[in-house]
Write a protein that holds these residues in place. Structure first.
Motif, PDB file in Angstrom:
ATOM      1  N   ARG A  18       0.512  -1.453  -0.084  1.00 36.63           N
ATOM      2  CA  ARG A  18      -0.048   0.201   0.161  1.00 36.63           C
ATOM      3  C   ARG A  18       0.891   1.084   0.014  1.00 36.63           C
ATOM      4  N   ALA A  19       1.490   1.565  -0.699  1.00 38.71           N
ATOM      5  CA  ALA A  19       2.620   2.648  -0.938  1.00 38.71           C
ATOM      6  C   ALA A  19       2.757   3.003  -2.167  1.00 38.71           C
ATOM      7  N   VAL A  20       3.134   4.283  -1.825  1.00 36.43           N
ATOM      8  CA  VAL A  20       3.051   5.255  -2.892  1.00 36.43           C
ATOM      9  C   VAL A  20       4.140   6.286  -3.285  1.00 36.43           C
ATOM     10  N   ARG A  21       5.304   6.512  -4.385  1.00 35.02           N
ATOM     11  CA  ARG A  21       5.885   7.211  -4.163  1.00 35.02           C
ATOM     12  C   ARG A  21       6.085   7.783  -5.430  1.00 35.02           C
ATOM     13  N   ILE A  22       5.687   9.388  -4.891  1.00 32.10           N
ATOM     14  CA  ILE A  22       5.519  10.576  -6.493  1.00 32.10           C
ATOM     15  C   ILE A  22       7.100  11.355  -6.648  1.00 32.10           C
ATOM     16  N   ILE A  23       7.186  11.946  -7.552  1.00 31.24           N
ATOM     17  CA  ILE A  23       8.572  12.398  -8.164  1.00 31.24           C
ATOM     18  C   ILE A  23       8.642  13.618  -9.170  1.00 31.24           C
ATOM     19  N   GLY A  24       8.291  14.640  -8.429  1.00 31.64           N
ATOM     20  CA  GLY A  24       8.961  15.585  -9.455  1.00 31.64           C
ATOM     21  C   GLY A  24      10.318  16.584 -10.170  1.00 31.64           C
ATOM     22  N   PHE A  25      10.035  16.890 -11.376  1.00 37.73           N
ATOM     23  CA  PHE A  25      11.050  17.475 -12.174  1.00 37.73           C
ATOM     24  C   PHE A  25      10.544  18.903 -11.990  1.00 37.73           C
ATOM     25  N   ASP A  26      11.757  19.272 -12.037  1.00 36.92           N
ATOM     26  CA  ASP A  26      12.191  21.428 -13.524  1.00 36.92           C
ATOM     27  C   ASP A  26      12.093  20.754 -14.363  1.00 36.92           C
ATOM     28  N   SER A  27      12.148  21.679 -15.000  1.00 36.22           N
ATOM     29  CA  SER A  27      12.147  22.167 -16.571  1.00 36.22           C
ATOM     30  C   SER A  27      13.532  21.797 -17.245  1.00 36.22           C
ATOM     31  N   SER A  28      14.550  20.757 -16.261  1.00 34.67           N
ATOM     32  CA  SER A  28      15.916  20.872 -16.478  1.00 34.67           C
ATOM     33  C   SER A  28      15.640  19.714 -16.067  1.00 34.67           C
ATOM     34  N   GLY A  29      14.722  18.869 -15.887  1.00 36.75           N
ATOM     35  CA  GLY A  29      14.745  17.410 -15.894  1.00 36.75           C
ATOM     36  C   GLY A  29      15.322  16.648 -14.522  1.00 36.75           C
ATOM     37  N   ALA A  30      15.662  17.318 -13.653  1.00 38.34           N
ATOM     38  CA  ALA A  30      16.210  16.798 -12.102  1.00 38.34           C
ATOM     39  C   ALA A  30      15.460  16.997 -11.724  1.00 38.34           C
ATOM     40  N   LYS A  31      15.328  15.930 -10.196  1.00 33.63           N
ATOM     41  CA  LYS A  31      14.305  16.051  -9.494  1.00 33.63           C
ATOM     42  C   LYS A  31      14.046  17.058  -8.479  1.00 33.63           C
ATOM     43  N   CYS A  32      12.820  17.654  -8.525  1.00 35.76           N
ATOM     44  CA  CYS A  32      12.630  18.766  -7.435  1.00 35.76           C
ATOM     45  C   CYS A  32      11.498  18.499  -5.924  1.00 35.76           C
ATOM     46  N   PHE A  33      10.807  16.942  -6.415  1.00 39.20           N
ATOM     47  CA  PHE A  33       9.748  17.188  -4.994  1.00 39.20           C
ATOM     48  C   PHE A  33      10.122  15.432  -5.298  1.00 39.20           C
ATOM     49  N   GLU A  34       9.541  15.399  -4.127  1.00 33.88           N
ATOM     50  CA  GLU A  34       9.106  13.637  -3.940  1.00 33.88           C
ATOM     51  C   GLU A  34       8.322  13.526  -2.494  1.00 33.88           C
ATOM     52  N   CYS A  35       7.367  12.421  -3.077  1.00 34.75           N
ATOM     53  CA  CYS A  35       6.812  12.354  -1.176  1.00 34.75           C
ATOM     54  C   CYS A  35       6.488  10.797  -1.554  1.00 34.75           C
ATOM     55  N   HIS A  36       6.371  10.545  -0.325  1.00 36.24           N
ATOM     56  CA  HIS A  36       6.200   8.265  -0.699  1.00 36.24           C
ATOM     57  C   HIS A  36       5.745   8.808   0.597  1.00 36.24           C
ATOM     58  N   SER A  37       4.115   7.183   0.546  1.00 43.86           N
ATOM     59  CA  SER A  37       3.497   7.461   1.662  1.00 43.86           C
ATOM     60  C   SER A  37       3.301   5.348   1.737  1.00 43.86           C
ATOM     61  N   PHE A  38       3.221   4.697   3.236  1.00 44.26           N
ATOM     62  CA  PHE A  38       2.647   3.692   3.105  1.00 44.26           C
ATOM     63  C   PHE A  38       2.278   3.211   3.822  1.00 44.26           C
ATOM     64  N   VAL A  39       2.272   2.262   4.153  1.00 44.95           N
ATOM     65  CA  VAL A  39       1.206   1.559   5.354  1.00 44.95           C
ATOM     66  C   VAL A  39       1.677   0.221   6.059  1.00 44.95           C
ATOM     67  N   LEU A  40       1.918  -0.371   6.657  1.00 46.41           N
ATOM     68  CA  LEU A  40       2.292  -1.479   7.532  1.00 46.41           C
ATOM     69  C   LEU A  40       0.718  -2.412   8.180  1.00 46.41           C
ATOM     70  N   GLN A  41       0.812  -3.549   7.611  1.00 38.97           N
ATOM     71  CA  GLN A  41      -0.155  -4.421   7.754  1.00 38.97           C
ATOM     72  C   GLN A  41      -0.181  -5.092   9.177  1.00 38.97           C
ATOM     73  N   GLU A  42      -0.088  -5.853  10.160  1.00 40.24           N
ATOM     74  CA  GLU A  42      -0.189  -7.317  10.795  1.00 40.24           C
ATOM     75  C   GLU A  42      -1.624  -7.827  10.524  1.00 40.24           C
ATOM     76  N   GLU A  43      -0.686  -9.491  10.789  1.00 41.60           N
ATOM     77  CA  GLU A  43      -2.176 -10.306  10.652  1.00 41.60           C
ATOM     78  C   GLU A  43      -2.577 -10.937  12.082  1.00 41.60           C
ATOM     79  N   CYS A  44      -3.630 -10.258  12.236  1.00 40.62           N
ATOM     80  CA  CYS A  44      -4.153 -10.519  14.105  1.00 40.62           C
ATOM     81  C   CYS A  44      -5.431 -11.505  13.620  1.00 40.62           C
ATOM     82  N   PHE A  45      -6.036 -11.463  14.406  1.00 37.33           N
ATOM     83  CA  PHE A  45      -7.563 -12.698  14.989  1.00 37.33           C
ATOM     84  C   PHE A  45      -8.572 -12.218  14.745  1.00 37.33           C
TER      85      PHE A  45
END
Length: 118
Positions: free
Chosen positions: A37-64
């Motif tokens: 359940r992970a997402v990674r978004i990368i933003g690039f400037d006009s020259s193609g260099a990375k200038c933004f990044e966002c990531h998120s994820f969720v860890l799950q555990e098995e229960c009953f």
């Protein structure tokens, strides 16, 4: 993040005092990993260099459940935004919740962190 226009989203969490000090992305890449359940978004400037990044994820555990059937519970959520400042340094904003399996889960946001890289 899902289904949202990245041009409107990338600076939504950016603290106001940095709004005019960061590089604005002109293109975005989106990567997902459904099993984490992970997402990674990368933003690039006009020259193609990375200038933004966002990531998120969720860890799950098995229960009953009450009938002893296995179920998955969300137990940890993390979201990190990173923006490149015009002079090259990065600012990072991390939010997380490590109490998702409780009734009063809270999203905690850490203070802004300055880094040389993402």
């Amino acid at each position: 993040m899902k289904g949202r226009n990245m041009n409107d989203f990338w600076d939504e969490q950016l603290p106001g005092e940095y709004r005019y000090r960061v590089v604005t992305p002109v293109a975005f890449e989106r990567h997902t990993e459904p099993s984490a359940r992970a997402v990674r978004i990368i933003g690039f400037d006009s020259s193609g260099a990375k200038c933004f990044e966002c990531h998120s994820f969720v860890l799950q555990e098995e229960c009953f459940d009450i009938d002893e059937f296995p179920i998955l519970f969300d137990v940890y959520y993390e979201r990190v935004f990173s923006w490149r400042l015009r002079h090259g340094q990065w600012i990072k904003l991390k939010s997380f919740s490590d109490r998702l399996d409780r009734c009063n889960s809270h999203l905690k946001t850490m203070p802004i962190e300055f880094t040389e890289t993402v």
